[in-house]
Design a protein around this motif. Sequence first.
Motif, PDB file in Angstrom:
ATOM      1  N   GLY A  77       0.796  -1.216   0.000  1.00  0.00           N
ATOM      2  CA  GLY A  77       0.000   0.000   0.000  1.00  0.00           C
ATOM      3  C   GLY A  77       0.829   1.265   0.000  1.00  0.00           C
ATOM      4  N   ILE A  78       1.995   1.217  -0.625  1.00  0.00           N
ATOM      5  CA  ILE A  78       2.866   2.392  -0.729  1.00  0.00           C
ATOM      6  C   ILE A  78       2.575   3.087  -2.053  1.00  0.00           C
ATOM      7  N   PRO A  79       2.182   4.347  -2.054  1.00  0.00           N
ATOM      8  CA  PRO A  79       1.856   5.036  -3.318  1.00  0.00           C
ATOM      9  C   PRO A  79       3.048   5.068  -4.277  1.00  0.00           C
ATOM     10  N   ASP A  80       2.742   5.035  -5.579  1.00  0.00           N
ATOM     11  CA  ASP A  80       3.799   5.047  -6.597  1.00  0.00           C
ATOM     12  C   ASP A  80       4.698   6.263  -6.468  1.00  0.00           C
ATOM     13  N   GLN A  81       4.108   7.401  -6.105  1.00  0.00           N
ATOM     14  CA  GLN A  81       4.876   8.647  -6.068  1.00  0.00           C
ATOM     15  C   GLN A  81       5.606   8.858  -4.742  1.00  0.00           C
ATOM     16  N   ALA A  82       5.435   7.962  -3.776  1.00  0.00           N
ATOM     17  CA  ALA A  82       6.071   8.119  -2.466  1.00  0.00           C
ATOM     18  C   ALA A  82       7.595   8.076  -2.578  1.00  0.00           C
ATOM     19  N   ILE A  83       8.253   8.844  -1.746  1.00  0.00           N
ATOM     20  CA  ILE A  83       9.717   8.802  -1.625  1.00  0.00           C
ATOM     21  C   ILE A  83      10.030   7.867  -0.465  1.00  0.00           C
ATOM     22  N   LYS A  85      21.535  -0.827  15.508  1.00  0.00           N
ATOM     23  CA  LYS A  85      21.308  -0.488  14.105  1.00  0.00           C
ATOM     24  C   LYS A  85      20.909   0.981  13.903  1.00  0.00           C
ATOM     25  N   GLY A  86      20.664   1.719  14.984  1.00  0.00           N
ATOM     26  CA  GLY A  86      20.447   3.163  14.886  1.00  0.00           C
ATOM     27  C   GLY A  86      19.200   3.575  14.123  1.00  0.00           C
ATOM     28  N   LEU A  87      18.181   2.736  14.123  1.00  0.00           N
ATOM     29  CA  LEU A  87      16.990   3.026  13.317  1.00  0.00           C
ATOM     30  C   LEU A  87      16.181   4.201  13.857  1.00  0.00           C
ATOM     31  N   GLU A  88      16.323   4.518  15.140  1.00  0.00           N
ATOM     32  CA  GLU A  88      15.675   5.717  15.682  1.00  0.00           C
ATOM     33  C   GLU A  88      16.224   6.971  15.001  1.00  0.00           C
ATOM     34  N   THR A  89      17.517   6.936  14.651  1.00  0.00           N
ATOM     35  CA  THR A  89      18.118   8.071  13.945  1.00  0.00           C
ATOM     36  C   THR A  89      17.481   8.250  12.579  1.00  0.00           C
ATOM     37  N   LEU A  90      17.183   7.140  11.906  1.00  0.00           N
ATOM     38  CA  LEU A  90      16.505   7.207  10.613  1.00  0.00           C
ATOM     39  C   LEU A  90      15.130   7.850  10.758  1.00  0.00           C
ATOM     40  N   ILE A  91      14.394   7.462  11.791  1.00  0.00           N
ATOM     41  CA  ILE A  91      13.058   8.021  12.002  1.00  0.00           C
ATOM     42  C   ILE A  91      13.135   9.517  12.313  1.00  0.00           C
ATOM     43  N   GLU A  92      14.109   9.909  13.146  1.00  0.00           N
ATOM     44  CA  GLU A  92      14.282  11.329  13.464  1.00  0.00           C
ATOM     45  C   GLU A  92      14.632  12.129  12.207  1.00  0.00           C
ATOM     46  N   ALA A  93      15.489  11.565  11.351  1.00  0.00           N
ATOM     47  CA  ALA A  93      15.846  12.250  10.105  1.00  0.00           C
ATOM     48  C   ALA A  93      14.632  12.376   9.195  1.00  0.00           C
ATOM     49  N   ALA A  94      13.819  11.323   9.126  1.00  0.00           N
ATOM     50  CA  ALA A  94      12.615  11.364   8.291  1.00  0.00           C
ATOM     51  C   ALA A  94      11.657  12.443   8.767  1.00  0.00           C
ATOM     52  N   SER A  95      11.527  12.597  10.091  1.00  0.00           N
ATOM     53  CA  SER A  95      10.614  13.632  10.611  1.00  0.00           C
ATOM     54  C   SER A  95      11.122  15.036  10.258  1.00  0.00           C
ATOM     55  N   ARG A  96      12.425  15.224  10.170  1.00  0.00           N
ATOM     56  CA  ARG A  96      12.994  16.513   9.761  1.00  0.00           C
ATOM     57  C   ARG A  96      12.730  16.790   8.281  1.00  0.00           C
ATOM     58  N   LEU A  97      12.667  15.729   7.484  1.00  0.00           N
ATOM     59  CA  LEU A  97      12.469  15.880   6.044  1.00  0.00           C
ATOM     60  C   LEU A  97      11.000  16.059   5.670  1.00  0.00           C
ATOM     61  N   LEU A  98      10.109  15.617   6.546  1.00  0.00           N
ATOM     62  CA  LEU A  98       8.686  15.573   6.224  1.00  0.00           C
ATOM     63  C   LEU A  98       8.093  16.912   5.767  1.00  0.00           C
ATOM     64  N   GLU A 119       9.352  19.185   3.958  1.00  0.00           N
ATOM     65  CA  GLU A 119       9.736  19.462   2.577  1.00  0.00           C
ATOM     66  C   GLU A 119       9.308  18.352   1.624  1.00  0.00           C
ATOM     67  N   PHE A 120       9.238  17.119   2.130  1.00  0.00           N
ATOM     68  CA  PHE A 120       8.886  15.974   1.288  1.00  0.00           C
ATOM     69  C   PHE A 120       7.652  15.299   1.887  1.00  0.00           C
ATOM     70  N   ALA A 121       6.499  15.802   1.501  1.00  0.00           N
ATOM     71  CA  ALA A 121       5.246  15.340   2.112  1.00  0.00           C
ATOM     72  C   ALA A 121       4.934  13.879   1.793  1.00  0.00           C
ATOM     73  N   ASP A 122       5.489  13.373   0.686  1.00  0.00           N
ATOM     74  CA  ASP A 122       5.205  11.990   0.269  1.00  0.00           C
ATOM     75  C   ASP A 122       6.207  10.998   0.854  1.00  0.00           C
TER      76      ASP A 122
END
Length: 383
Positions: A193-199, A211-224, A226-229
């Motif tokens: 269910g991931i849209p075709d246009q999603a980044i 594995k530092g995956l919390e860092t990935l989530i924090e980075a994604a929240s900073r990008l959100l 500018e990148f709504a998809d």
Amino acid sequence: MADYPILQLIGGGEIGGAEQHVLTLLQGLNPAYFSLTSGSLIDGPFADLTEELGIPTLRLPMKHALDLSPLPRLLAELRRQKFALIHTHGSRANLLGRLAGRWAKIPVISTYHSSLGQDYLSPKAALVALGLDRLTLPLASGLITVSEALSREVASRGGKNLRTIYNGIQPLVQMKDESYRQNQRRLLRKKWGIPDQAIVLGSIARLHPTKGLETLIEAASRLLPEFADLHVLIIGEGPLRSVLENSLKKAGISYTLPGFIPKGFQALPAMDLFILPSLSEGMGLVLLEAMQAHLPIIASHVGGIPEVIREGIDGLLVPPGDSIALAEACQTLLTHPLLVQKLIQSELDRYQTFSIDQMIQKTENFYEEILCSNQFKKPYKRF
């Protein structure tokens, strides 16, 4: 008939990079000279897999990490099957295998796949594991590390007779086909269910603090903003699943956590960026898979990762735990397509330097060296 029976001993509670490495040895070492048996110290998926593949398998379940009750049976099997060498992988296997090897007077080689002090959720458990490793290191005849960074770490604990042998990977032939990658992208995004246009910012990793995956989530929240998809896709299972899921929900990030997938690399085409934000990493075998999937890569500058990914040549490296730097690196790749193409072209050459054939050959050579040493009397018949 093979001259030298070898026991590959591992915990086997999951199928991660270490288990994939052992499986490669079990299937790749020259059968004319070595007969391979898999030993699992946890009744889990790895023992099930080796049995399904028809590989001789010993189940020697330990009740806990310090349980020595399987030792008598292991010693009996060493005598019965006349094993010439034990190759151990991981803390449980190192403890049991080194003790058994000394008792049975056969050589033991231990491979370090990761930084031992970072493998545990509990600091106390990590200290115990490090202490036991230091105590039993003198019982090992040889040590293998999967990166130079790990070699330095093990040497600092008193490790001797060290060899760095990088993990190798079989070419993922299907990933060379652009139509295959595009088809997989469509199928997987539809399935999840991931849209075709999603980044899609993606990773394949154990859901573990190291594995530092919390860092990935924090980075994604900073990008959100500018990148709504934006969408986060993490393939893997582990103790942090509920924590990570709560963080994703709280940040309002669209996400998919499909759990463990046996051939996780098949999910790579669904991603736009591959991110390995580890706080500690032995080598990062999954990086070689992401390279073949034509994905731009961002990873932490930690452990053996810089030995695989050359900064600015094969990918971008950021300080571990730095969500700001990770977000900036993501933004750079998402807005500079020419840089992305340059990195991908370099990756496609780079992964080929980490071949399974080279890994197998160097491992066989090390076996030969150990079996020919004065400590062990049986002559080694080589090719």
